[in-house]
Design an enzyme around this catalytic site. Sequence first.
Site, mmCIF file in Angstrom:
data_model
loop_
_atom_site.group_PDB
_atom_site.id
_atom_site.type_symbol
_atom_site.label_atom_id
_atom_site.label_comp_id
_atom_site.label_asym_id
_atom_site.label_seq_id
_atom_site.Cartn_x
_atom_site.Cartn_y
_atom_site.Cartn_z
ATOM 1 N N CYS A 43 0.868 -1.178 0.000
ATOM 2 C CA CYS A 43 0.000 0.000 0.000
ATOM 3 C C CYS A 43 0.904 1.227 0.000
ATOM 4 O O CYS A 43 2.122 1.109 -0.124
ATOM 5 C CB CYS A 43 -0.949 -0.008 1.198
ATOM 6 S SG CYS A 43 -0.104 -0.089 2.790
ATOM 7 N N THR A 44 0.338 2.403 0.150
ATOM 8 C CA THR A 44 1.106 3.642 -0.022
ATOM 9 C C THR A 44 2.314 3.725 0.906
ATOM 10 O O THR A 44 3.457 3.822 0.458
ATOM 11 C CB THR A 44 0.200 4.865 0.196
ATOM 12 O OG1 THR A 44 -0.932 4.767 -0.656
ATOM 13 C CG2 THR A 44 0.959 6.153 -0.121
#
Length: 312
Positions: free
Chosen positions: A185-186
């Site tokens: 994810c980010t």
Amino acid sequence: MATSKILLYYAFTPLSDPKAVQLWQRELCESLNLRGRILISTHGINGTVGGDIDDCKAYIKKTREYPGFNRMQFKWSEGGADDFPKLSVKVRDEIVAFGAPDELKVDENGVVGGGVHLKPQQVNELVEARGDEVVFFDGRNAMEAQIGKFKDAVVPDVETTHDFIAEIESGKYDDLKDKPVVTYCTGGIRCEILSSLMINRGFKEVYQIDGGIVRYGEQFGNKGLWEGSLYVFDKRMHMEFGEDYKEVGHCIHCDTPTNKFEHCLNEDDCRELVLMCPDCFANVETRHCKRERCAAIAADFAEQGIDPLVTS
């Protein structure tokens, strides 16, 4: 002129009094003229703030003085306070809304029972050793993956993190339960939780990338396994890891490569973010999300020669 930066950070650690942490964090940010979003729960803290670089450094120093946050890692990004409309510091049941506050367990070392942490270099080494057996599993909303993802990644059909539990319990991904699965994810926080939820549901070999896409991109730029742009939740809306990036998104109208999300012009009941190239966004007739009602509104504006973006 002062240099501005954005900080991204999180820590999973038991907090007995989230309200007290909220008041302290709000006072600290206000004293340093920082803006951004901070969520606090009994599980820890999740924040993104921006401001002058010296104020950001002071914030890091002060925040690390809190016993549970003394080992917290901060990621630097381009931007500043102006990328956020205001300062928001809130207490919630979860610092990421998966809808499983009672399932998540944390201790002073972080999430209990989460996936194995891999440094960016270790991610590449795993792929080199195991080849196509390795599955990258996107832990973000499906929309974010439209402009960038790891090569050949599985992108679950979710609009919010709240949708993930039903998605992984649907049986769609049962064939991955015996494979090495690398969640990403980010910045890493969503996969701290997602990886533990997957392990609890029978996935046997689950990994997560230390620092998420941001750390991987910082180390390998566009020369590694990441392809495209990274969606970010501030005014920038996307960031790249160098000028030689590939545009993997496509305009919903003409299919031109683009990494630019724009709002549908139907401000009353849509405003959906969709990928539009500059030419299609500039044209009132195509400045919509392709829903029938929104397309009709755009056509009506075009027929009347009205552009909602042009003020009198």
